[in-house]
Motif scaffolding. Structure first.
Motif, PDB file in Angstrom:
ATOM      1  N   LEU A   1       0.823  -0.983  -0.112  1.00  0.00           N
ATOM      2  CA  LEU A   1       0.135  -0.050  -0.025  1.00  0.00           C
ATOM      3  C   LEU A   1       0.823   1.234  -0.012  1.00  0.00           C
ATOM      4  CD1 LEU A   1      -3.110   0.043   2.150  1.00  0.00           C
ATOM      5  CD2 LEU A   1      -1.873   2.249   1.734  1.00  0.00           C
ATOM      6  N   VAL A   2       0.899   1.990  -1.213  1.00  0.00           N
ATOM      7  CA  VAL A   2       1.526   3.318  -1.214  1.00  0.00           C
ATOM      8  C   VAL A   2       0.575   4.425  -1.534  1.00  0.00           C
ATOM      9  CG1 VAL A   2       3.606   4.299  -2.637  1.00  0.00           C
ATOM     10  CG2 VAL A   2       3.513   1.966  -2.189  1.00  0.00           C
ATOM     11  N   SER A   3       0.966   5.665  -0.755  1.00  0.00           N
ATOM     12  CA  SER A   3       0.309   6.866  -1.182  1.00  0.00           C
ATOM     13  C   SER A   3       1.085   7.941  -1.301  1.00  0.00           C
ATOM     14  CB  SER A   3      -0.574   7.149   0.110  1.00  0.00           C
ATOM     15  OG  SER A   3      -1.770   6.231   0.443  1.00  0.00           O
ATOM     16  N   LYS A   4       0.758   8.723  -2.002  1.00  0.00           N
ATOM     17  CA  LYS A   4       1.297  10.180  -2.620  1.00  0.00           C
ATOM     18  C   LYS A   4       0.412  11.134  -2.759  1.00  0.00           C
ATOM     19  CE  LYS A   4       5.134  11.891  -5.464  1.00  0.00           C
ATOM     20  NZ  LYS A   4       6.157  12.345  -4.732  1.00  0.00           N
ATOM     21  N   PHE A   5       0.535  12.312  -2.074  1.00  0.00           N
ATOM     22  CA  PHE A   5      -0.281  13.356  -2.340  1.00  0.00           C
ATOM     23  C   PHE A   5       0.375  14.198  -3.549  1.00  0.00           C
ATOM     24  CE2 PHE A   5      -1.937  17.754  -1.918  1.00  0.00           C
ATOM     25  CZ  PHE A   5      -3.327  17.403  -1.705  1.00  0.00           C
ATOM     26  N   ASN A   6      -0.544  14.407  -4.582  1.00  0.00           N
ATOM     27  CA  ASN A   6      -0.342  15.099  -5.804  1.00  0.00           C
ATOM     28  C   ASN A   6      -0.585  16.542  -5.506  1.00  0.00           C
ATOM     29  OD1 ASN A   6      -0.359  16.402  -8.415  1.00  0.00           O
ATOM     30  ND2 ASN A   6      -0.615  14.251  -9.175  1.00  0.00           N
ATOM     31  N   GLN A   7       0.494  17.389  -5.448  1.00  0.00           N
ATOM     32  CA  GLN A   7       0.314  18.816  -5.383  1.00  0.00           C
ATOM     33  C   GLN A   7      -0.600  19.516  -6.264  1.00  0.00           C
ATOM     34  OE1 GLN A   7       0.778  20.561  -2.608  1.00  0.00           O
ATOM     35  NE2 GLN A   7       2.013  18.890  -1.294  1.00  0.00           N
ATOM     36  N   GLN A   8      -0.013  19.054  -7.517  1.00  0.00           N
ATOM     37  CA  GLN A   8      -0.862  19.778  -8.747  1.00  0.00           C
ATOM     38  C   GLN A   8      -2.183  19.451  -8.754  1.00  0.00           C
ATOM     39  OE1 GLN A   8       1.728  18.010 -11.902  1.00  0.00           O
ATOM     40  NE2 GLN A   8       2.776  19.975 -11.826  1.00  0.00           N
ATOM     41  N   THR A   9      -2.948  18.284  -8.605  1.00  0.00           N
ATOM     42  CA  THR A   9      -4.270  17.911  -8.551  1.00  0.00           C
ATOM     43  C   THR A   9      -4.652  18.253  -7.616  1.00  0.00           C
ATOM     44  OG1 THR A   9      -3.895  15.533  -8.257  1.00  0.00           O
ATOM     45  CG2 THR A   9      -3.874  16.329 -10.604  1.00  0.00           C
ATOM     46  N   GLY A  10      -4.153  18.118  -6.257  1.00  0.00           N
ATOM     47  CA  GLY A  10      -4.495  18.422  -4.984  1.00  0.00           C
ATOM     48  C   GLY A  10      -5.338  17.160  -4.355  1.00  0.00           C
ATOM     49  N   ILE A  11      -4.834  15.918  -5.196  1.00  0.00           N
ATOM     50  CA  ILE A  11      -5.329  14.517  -4.729  1.00  0.00           C
ATOM     51  C   ILE A  11      -4.595  13.473  -4.132  1.00  0.00           C
ATOM     52  CG2 ILE A  11      -6.646  12.609  -5.950  1.00  0.00           C
ATOM     53  CD1 ILE A  11      -7.635  14.253  -8.250  1.00  0.00           C
ATOM     54  N   LEU A  12      -4.889  12.936  -3.373  1.00  0.00           N
ATOM     55  CA  LEU A  12      -4.156  11.875  -2.574  1.00  0.00           C
ATOM     56  C   LEU A  12      -4.291  10.529  -3.411  1.00  0.00           C
ATOM     57  CD1 LEU A  12      -2.408  10.504  -0.252  1.00  0.00           C
ATOM     58  CD2 LEU A  12      -4.348  10.174   0.925  1.00  0.00           C
TER      59      LEU A  12
ATOM     60  N   ASN B   1      -4.409  -6.752   3.734  1.00  0.00           N
ATOM     61  CA  ASN B   1      -5.149  -7.234   4.828  1.00  0.00           C
ATOM     62  C   ASN B   1      -5.818  -6.078   5.783  1.00  0.00           C
ATOM     63  OD1 ASN B   1      -3.032  -6.303   6.671  1.00  0.00           O
ATOM     64  ND2 ASN B   1      -1.953  -8.148   6.512  1.00  0.00           N
ATOM     65  N   LEU B   2      -6.436  -6.396   6.655  1.00  0.00           N
ATOM     66  CA  LEU B   2      -7.297  -5.349   7.602  1.00  0.00           C
ATOM     67  C   LEU B   2      -6.273  -4.482   8.058  1.00  0.00           C
ATOM     68  CD1 LEU B   2     -10.011  -4.515   8.912  1.00  0.00           C
ATOM     69  CD2 LEU B   2      -9.450  -6.192  10.493  1.00  0.00           C
ATOM     70  N   LYS B   3      -4.992  -5.069   8.563  1.00  0.00           N
ATOM     71  CA  LYS B   3      -3.998  -4.088   9.560  1.00  0.00           C
ATOM     72  C   LYS B   3      -3.542  -2.889   8.313  1.00  0.00           C
ATOM     73  CE  LYS B   3       0.104  -4.059  12.122  1.00  0.00           C
ATOM     74  NZ  LYS B   3       0.432  -2.542  11.930  1.00  0.00           N
ATOM     75  N   GLU B   4      -3.300  -3.256   7.146  1.00  0.00           N
ATOM     76  CA  GLU B   4      -2.902  -2.471   6.520  1.00  0.00           C
ATOM     77  C   GLU B   4      -3.789  -1.259   6.098  1.00  0.00           C
ATOM     78  OE1 GLU B   4       0.038  -4.565   3.225  1.00  0.00           O
ATOM     79  OE2 GLU B   4      -1.686  -5.634   3.693  1.00  0.00           O
ATOM     80  N   ILE B   5      -5.188  -1.550   5.982  1.00  0.00           N
ATOM     81  CA  ILE B   5      -6.050  -0.735   5.641  1.00  0.00           C
ATOM     82  C   ILE B   5      -6.329   0.310   7.060  1.00  0.00           C
ATOM     83  CG2 ILE B   5      -8.558  -0.397   5.320  1.00  0.00           C
ATOM     84  CD1 ILE B   5      -7.563  -1.606   3.128  1.00  0.00           C
ATOM     85  N   LEU B   6      -6.308  -0.267   7.977  1.00  0.00           N
ATOM     86  CA  LEU B   6      -6.406   0.386   9.363  1.00  0.00           C
ATOM     87  C   LEU B   6      -5.200   1.425   9.469  1.00  0.00           C
ATOM     88  CD1 LEU B   6      -8.034  -2.239  11.877  1.00  0.00           C
ATOM     89  CD2 LEU B   6      -9.141  -0.341  10.449  1.00  0.00           C
ATOM     90  N   ASP B   7      -3.930   0.985   9.387  1.00  0.00           N
ATOM     91  CA  ASP B   7      -2.795   1.591   9.431  1.00  0.00           C
ATOM     92  C   ASP B   7      -2.781   3.048   8.284  1.00  0.00           C
ATOM     93  OD1 ASP B   7      -1.729   0.130  11.445  1.00  0.00           O
ATOM     94  OD2 ASP B   7      -0.335  -1.000  10.043  1.00  0.00           O
ATOM     95  N   TYR B   8      -3.525   2.569   7.174  1.00  0.00           N
ATOM     96  CA  TYR B   8      -3.427   3.643   6.185  1.00  0.00           C
ATOM     97  C   TYR B   8      -4.763   4.686   6.576  1.00  0.00           C
ATOM     98  CZ  TYR B   8      -5.543   5.582   1.858  1.00  0.00           C
ATOM     99  OH  TYR B   8      -6.086   6.590   0.822  1.00  0.00           O
TER     100      TYR B   8
END
Length: 123
Positions: free
Chosen positions: A2-13, A22-29
């Motif tokens: 699971l990888v997240s990055k905020f795009n400054q140009q679009t304003g979208i995560l 798994n459930l733990k990964e979702i909750l941690d996110y």
């Protein structure tokens, strides 16, 4: 993974879920999103789960709803477009959509990134 990055140009995560999630990964996110003070308080998210398989049960969805409610306390609104292709992931996403009823949260399910971006542009 699971990888997240905020795009400054679009304003979208932009979040990418790949492989077995798994459930733990979702909750941690959700917790990391809740604790991030730099994201806009009207947060737009694209969750690309087209290459993911959710490895949790329908009963686990309640834990996700509870954690999401805590996260929403830190935001004015969250709009989340999820991209899915796997039937099980689609079913879990549809059930989640029915369970999560908060006026500060919009959640919709898509099969393409283009459709998800068009929907997000309305907010």
């Amino acid at each position: 993974m699971l990888v997240s990055k905020f795009n400054q140009q679009t304003g979208i995560l932009v979040s990418k879920f790949e492989g077995n999630i798994n459930l733990k990964e979702i909750l941690d996110y959700i917790i990391s999103t809740k604790n991030n003070k730099t994201y806009p308080r009207h947060l737009k998210i694209i969750t690309d789960a087209s290459q993911a398989v959710f490895n949790f049960s329908f009963t686990d969805l309640q834990s996700i709803v509870i954690e999401n409610e805590k996260s929403l306390e830190q935001y004015d609104s969250i709009t989340d477009a999820i991209i899915v292709t796997d039937p099980n992931t689609t079913a879990l996403s549809m059930l989640y959509k029915e369970l999560e009823k908060n006026s500060k949260y919009e959640f919709n399910i898509f099969s393409t990134k283009r459709a998800s971006l068009e929907w997000l542009s309305q907010f």
